[in-house]
Scaffold this motif. Sequence first.
Motif, PDB file in Angstrom:
ATOM      1  N   ARG A 167       2.694   6.851  -6.945  1.00 42.09           N
ATOM      2  CA  ARG A 167       1.711   7.880  -7.301  1.00 42.09           C
ATOM      3  C   ARG A 167       2.323   8.746  -7.755  1.00 42.09           C
ATOM      4  O   ARG A 167       1.954   9.588  -8.569  1.00 42.09           O
ATOM      5  N   ASN A 168       2.557   9.446  -6.807  1.00 40.82           N
ATOM      6  CA  ASN A 168       3.380  10.547  -6.148  1.00 40.82           C
ATOM      7  C   ASN A 168       4.450  11.514  -6.006  1.00 40.82           C
ATOM      8  O   ASN A 168       4.347  12.552  -5.928  1.00 40.82           O
ATOM      9  N   GLU A 181      -3.262   7.654   2.983  1.00 39.58           N
ATOM     10  CA  GLU A 181      -4.568   7.810   1.909  1.00 39.58           C
ATOM     11  C   GLU A 181      -5.283   7.848   2.845  1.00 39.58           C
ATOM     12  O   GLU A 181      -5.770   8.594   2.207  1.00 39.58           O
ATOM     13  N   ARG A 191       0.902  -1.066  -0.005  1.00 36.36           N
ATOM     14  CA  ARG A 191      -0.144   0.612  -0.396  1.00 36.36           C
ATOM     15  C   ARG A 191       0.906   1.439   0.356  1.00 36.36           C
ATOM     16  O   ARG A 191       0.676   2.086  -0.602  1.00 36.36           O
ATOM     17  N   ARG A 222       2.662   1.458  -3.207  1.00 33.34           N
ATOM     18  CA  ARG A 222       1.730   1.812  -4.249  1.00 33.34           C
ATOM     19  C   ARG A 222       1.695   4.055  -4.160  1.00 33.34           C
ATOM     20  O   ARG A 222       1.534   4.211  -5.203  1.00 33.34           O
ATOM     21  N   ARG A 223       1.017   3.865  -3.071  1.00 33.10           N
ATOM     22  CA  ARG A 223       1.081   5.262  -3.024  1.00 33.10           C
ATOM     23  C   ARG A 223       1.638   6.352  -3.525  1.00 33.10           C
ATOM     24  O   ARG A 223       1.983   7.305  -4.023  1.00 33.10           O
TER      25      ARG A 223
END
Length: 232
Positions: free
Chosen positions: A24-25, A177, A17, A20-21
């Motif tokens: 992405r950023n 998140e 998790r 992935r986050r």
Amino acid sequence: MDEYGSEPKDVLREWERIVRRVRRNAAEAVAGLDGPGDPAAIEAAQRRMGVVFPPELRAWLGASGLGRLRTDDGRNAWVAFGHDGVLPTGGLLLCLTDIERVHGFKQSLAESDPPDGDHVDWCSRWVPITAERDGFSGRFLDTRTGAVGAWSEGELPSEGLHPSLSAFLRAAADELEGVPAAPGDGPDVRGRQGPDDEAVRAWARRNGYAVNDRGRIPSAVREAWQAARAGG
């Protein structure tokens, strides 16, 4: 669930998790963190450190680039290869080389200054997993209990901030998140900035105190700052 109260699969799920986050950023922050780790290097590190990593830590290191040794290029910083920009609360994620370096650094300090009574600054069973560049603050995994604690120069260590490695990673993933903190994940405020922290750091450096760029400011420094303000 294993004896440490944290299943390896839970650790790997929360780690994915986070990756992935962050990818992405800020993809550059997770460059080099893709697995697998090096099982032989992980085993050798345990022998050199004189500790046995719990199953969840071995799983995390084995599934990520954190579980590989890096070539020591003679950098003076105790954290030579830490990964910045991954954890929302700050601090550098430690690879296997840095884990050994910081553990050895903390052990040498503890041995040179034996505990006075019940006061304990460091235990050999604590494995550092994050730290600031100078090694004076960070978070550790207790190999006996599986809990995650924190240390900071000038402060007593805080044990049990998170009940397990998976809880620590879950709290980080939730914050990334925007998920509200879950009860039982434990407080983790050492990397957060207080409203006066930058002012305290600036004053401390002007007055000869050594403070980190991030992390918790020692209470003695903050008290001295407050006394100086009160005195005009």
